[in-house]
Design a protein around this motif. Structure first.
Motif, PDB file in Angstrom:
ATOM      1  N   ILE A   8       0.862  -1.179   0.000  1.00  0.00           N
ATOM      2  CA  ILE A   8       0.000   0.000   0.000  1.00  0.00           C
ATOM      3  C   ILE A   8       0.894   1.223   0.000  1.00  0.00           C
ATOM      4  N   ILE A   9       0.636   2.137  -0.929  1.00  0.00           N
ATOM      5  CA  ILE A   9       1.402   3.380  -1.036  1.00  0.00           C
ATOM      6  C   ILE A   9       0.528   4.508  -0.513  1.00  0.00           C
ATOM      7  N   PHE A  10       0.922   5.034   0.632  1.00  0.00           N
ATOM      8  CA  PHE A  10       0.174   6.103   1.270  1.00  0.00           C
ATOM      9  C   PHE A  10       0.734   7.469   0.898  1.00  0.00           C
ATOM     10  N   VAL A 112      -1.777   0.520  10.059  1.00  0.00           N
ATOM     11  CA  VAL A 112      -0.482   0.176   9.460  1.00  0.00           C
ATOM     12  C   VAL A 112       0.121  -1.042  10.144  1.00  0.00           C
ATOM     13  N   ASP A 113       0.070  -1.087  11.478  1.00  0.00           N
ATOM     14  CA  ASP A 113       0.602  -2.243  12.200  1.00  0.00           C
ATOM     15  C   ASP A 113      -0.140  -3.525  11.809  1.00  0.00           C
ATOM     16  N   GLY A 114      -1.458  -3.428  11.652  1.00  0.00           N
ATOM     17  CA  GLY A 114      -2.249  -4.590  11.253  1.00  0.00           C
ATOM     18  C   GLY A 114      -1.910  -5.066   9.854  1.00  0.00           C
ATOM     19  N   LEU A 115      -1.672  -4.123   8.944  1.00  0.00           N
ATOM     20  CA  LEU A 115      -1.290  -4.487   7.581  1.00  0.00           C
ATOM     21  C   LEU A 115       0.058  -5.192   7.563  1.00  0.00           C
ATOM     22  N   ARG A 116       0.988  -4.689   8.352  1.00  0.00           N
ATOM     23  CA  ARG A 116       2.310  -5.319   8.409  1.00  0.00           C
ATOM     24  C   ARG A 116       2.221  -6.735   8.966  1.00  0.00           C
ATOM     25  N   GLU A 117       1.329  -6.947   9.911  1.00  0.00           N
ATOM     26  CA  GLU A 117       1.143  -8.297  10.456  1.00  0.00           C
ATOM     27  C   GLU A 117       0.650  -9.262   9.377  1.00  0.00           C
ATOM     28  N   GLN A 118      -0.025  -8.717   8.356  1.00  0.00           N
ATOM     29  CA  GLN A 118      -0.505  -9.536   7.236  1.00  0.00           C
ATOM     30  C   GLN A 118       0.552  -9.688   6.140  1.00  0.00           C
ATOM     31  N   ILE A 122       4.654  -1.286   3.272  1.00  0.00           N
ATOM     32  CA  ILE A 122       4.125   0.072   3.413  1.00  0.00           C
ATOM     33  C   ILE A 122       5.010   1.050   2.656  1.00  0.00           C
ATOM     34  N   GLY A 123       4.479   1.586   1.566  1.00  0.00           N
ATOM     35  CA  GLY A 123       5.179   2.602   0.793  1.00  0.00           C
ATOM     36  C   GLY A 123       4.566   3.969   1.019  1.00  0.00           C
ATOM     37  N   SER A 124       5.210   4.979   0.472  1.00  0.00           N
ATOM     38  CA  SER A 124       4.672   6.336   0.605  1.00  0.00           C
ATOM     39  C   SER A 124       5.236   7.233  -0.480  1.00  0.00           C
ATOM     40  N   CYS A 125       4.458   8.237  -0.843  1.00  0.00           N
ATOM     41  CA  CYS A 125       4.943   9.300  -1.725  1.00  0.00           C
ATOM     42  C   CYS A 125       4.161  10.573  -1.412  1.00  0.00           C
ATOM     43  N   THR A 126       4.590  11.690  -1.987  1.00  0.00           N
ATOM     44  CA  THR A 126       4.101  12.973  -1.514  1.00  0.00           C
ATOM     45  C   THR A 126       4.326  14.065  -2.547  1.00  0.00           C
ATOM     46  N   GLY A 127       3.587  15.153  -2.380  1.00  0.00           N
ATOM     47  CA  GLY A 127       3.858  16.359  -3.152  1.00  0.00           C
ATOM     48  C   GLY A 127       4.977  17.184  -2.560  1.00  0.00           C
ATOM     49  N   TYR A 128       5.466  16.804  -1.373  1.00  0.00           N
ATOM     50  CA  TYR A 128       6.601  17.502  -0.762  1.00  0.00           C
ATOM     51  C   TYR A 128       7.896  17.185  -1.497  1.00  0.00           C
ATOM     52  N   ALA A 135      12.545  16.198   6.628  1.00  0.00           N
ATOM     53  CA  ALA A 135      12.217  16.786   7.930  1.00  0.00           C
ATOM     54  C   ALA A 135      10.992  16.123   8.546  1.00  0.00           C
ATOM     55  N   LEU A 136      10.078  15.640   7.701  1.00  0.00           N
ATOM     56  CA  LEU A 136       8.845  15.024   8.189  1.00  0.00           C
ATOM     57  C   LEU A 136       9.058  13.588   8.665  1.00  0.00           C
ATOM     58  N   ILE A 137       9.908  12.841   7.979  1.00  0.00           N
ATOM     59  CA  ILE A 137      10.073  11.414   8.280  1.00  0.00           C
ATOM     60  C   ILE A 137      10.461  11.162   9.741  1.00  0.00           C
ATOM     61  N   PRO A 138      11.494  11.844  10.282  1.00  0.00           N
ATOM     62  CA  PRO A 138      11.846  11.567  11.683  1.00  0.00           C
ATOM     63  C   PRO A 138      10.772  12.005  12.668  1.00  0.00           C
ATOM     64  N   ALA A 139      10.056  13.085  12.359  1.00  0.00           N
ATOM     65  CA  ALA A 139       8.978  13.529  13.242  1.00  0.00           C
ATOM     66  C   ALA A 139       7.858  12.501  13.272  1.00  0.00           C
ATOM     67  N   ALA A 140       7.508  11.946  12.096  1.00  0.00           N
ATOM     68  CA  ALA A 140       6.471  10.920  12.040  1.00  0.00           C
ATOM     69  C   ALA A 140       6.938   9.633  12.725  1.00  0.00           C
ATOM     70  N   LYS A 141       8.219   9.308  12.602  1.00  0.00           N
ATOM     71  CA  LYS A 141       8.758   8.102  13.251  1.00  0.00           C
ATOM     72  C   LYS A 141       8.627   8.215  14.759  1.00  0.00           C
ATOM     73  N   THR A 142       8.883   9.400  15.296  1.00  0.00           N
ATOM     74  CA  THR A 142       8.726   9.627  16.731  1.00  0.00           C
ATOM     75  C   THR A 142       7.291   9.358  17.166  1.00  0.00           C
ATOM     76  N   ASN A 143       6.352   9.638  16.263  1.00  0.00           N
ATOM     77  CA  ASN A 143       4.936   9.432  16.570  1.00  0.00           C
ATOM     78  C   ASN A 143       4.430   8.035  16.225  1.00  0.00           C
ATOM     79  N   GLY A 144       5.323   7.178  15.717  1.00  0.00           N
ATOM     80  CA  GLY A 144       4.958   5.784  15.528  1.00  0.00           C
ATOM     81  C   GLY A 144       4.757   5.329  14.102  1.00  0.00           C
ATOM     82  N   TYR A 145       5.155   6.161  13.110  1.00  0.00           N
ATOM     83  CA  TYR A 145       4.963   5.766  11.707  1.00  0.00           C
ATOM     84  C   TYR A 145       6.271   5.865  10.957  1.00  0.00           C
ATOM     85  N   SER A 146       6.674   4.765  10.339  1.00  0.00           N
ATOM     86  CA  SER A 146       7.895   4.737   9.548  1.00  0.00           C
ATOM     87  C   SER A 146       7.686   3.803   8.356  1.00  0.00           C
ATOM     88  N   PRO A 147       7.387   4.349   7.181  1.00  0.00           N
ATOM     89  CA  PRO A 147       7.120   3.497   6.019  1.00  0.00           C
ATOM     90  C   PRO A 147       8.372   2.775   5.548  1.00  0.00           C
TER      91      PRO A 147
END
Length: 270
Positions: A8-10, A112-118, A122-128, A135-147
């Protein structure tokens, strides 16, 4: 072996983080004001959401009402040099503030955790652009998301949305062997078009992202009539997008993936 969803590409803002997609929109407003003392509304800033940020500024300047005000103020249409200046103002503001908008959208971590268990990647892309995404990736990782993969709009020479290349780069980097087992999830029309152009399943998010424009607090406190009106507004925006599915937020995604798995097992493809 029966085909199941492999990846899944978010999208990022409005999809996984930043409920309402406020990080880019508010900075666009500020950048226009700082560089040219020119006001655009938050609604105008939202119109081209999903495009790369330079292209986004250009598209805002081409909105008829914005173009008319610009012509009246400066006596000429917005030029490439103007877009460059606004972009140069936008970039450091966005880098500085994107981490402030890295809170996960409710349900994102559980899904996301449930999908990984299956076994789903987990992919991702952005207009950024890359400097903002970094700058966003480490902040999101701190909050529990790391694609497992993250592609920025300027990573590829062929460019970003609505072209399919960022989504396909995810597929390559994630080593997925069948495009029809990939799903693109996004809160913007260009992001859905990107997924369709890549021949992936597509899921449009109605209430957590750009089209509804609700804050998380507004969403959580809204009565059903308010949510229904916001949902209709977003559905109108996605009406001709071709999205295979439309759901309120990422929290509703597991049922969609279950249905896609059923359709794949039946031999369907996007």
């Amino acid at each position: 072996m029966t085909k199941q969803v492999q990846a899944i590409i978010f999208d990022w803002a409005g999809t996984i983080v930043d409920f309402g997609s406020f990080a880019p929109t508010t900075i666009f407003v500020e950048a226009f004001r700082r560089e040219y003392d020119f006001d655009i509304s938050l609604e105008e800033a939202r119109v081209p959401m999903g495009l790369g940020k330079w292209d986004h500024i250009k598209a805002v300047g081409e909105l008829p009402e914005v173009a008319e005000r610009w012509q009246a103020k400066f006596g000429k249409p917005m030029a490439k040099e103007d877009i460059d200046k606004i972009y140069q103002t936008f970039m450091p503001l966005q880098i500085a503030k994107v981490g402030d908008h890295a809170d996960l959208i409710p349900g994102a971590k559980i899904v996301v955790d449930g999908l990984r268990e299956q076994g789903v990647k987990i992919g991702s892309c952005t207009g950024y652009p890359r400097v903002v995404l970094d700058a966003l990736i480490p902040a999101a990782k701190t909050n529990g998301y790391s694609p497992d993969c993250a592609v920025a709009t300027d990573d590829l020479p062929a460019g970003g949305r609505p072209a399919p290349y960022m989504a396909l780069k995810n597929m390559i980097d994630l080593q997925v062997d069948d495009v029809k087992t990939c799903v693109k999830v996004d809160d913007s029309v260009p992001g859905i078009t990107e997924g369709l152009n890549a021949n992936m399943w597509t899921v449009a998010l109605l209430l957590s992202g750009n089209e509804a424009g609700l804050t998380q607090a507004e969403f959580e406190q809204a009565d059903e009539a308010t949510l229904s009106a916001a949902r209709v507004k977003a559905q109108d925006a996605f009406a001709h997008s071709g999205a295979h599915y439309q759901i309120d937020t990422i929290a509703d995604l597991p049922n969609v993936i279950e249905d896609i798995n059923r359709r794949l097992a039946a031999g369907e493809r996007p």
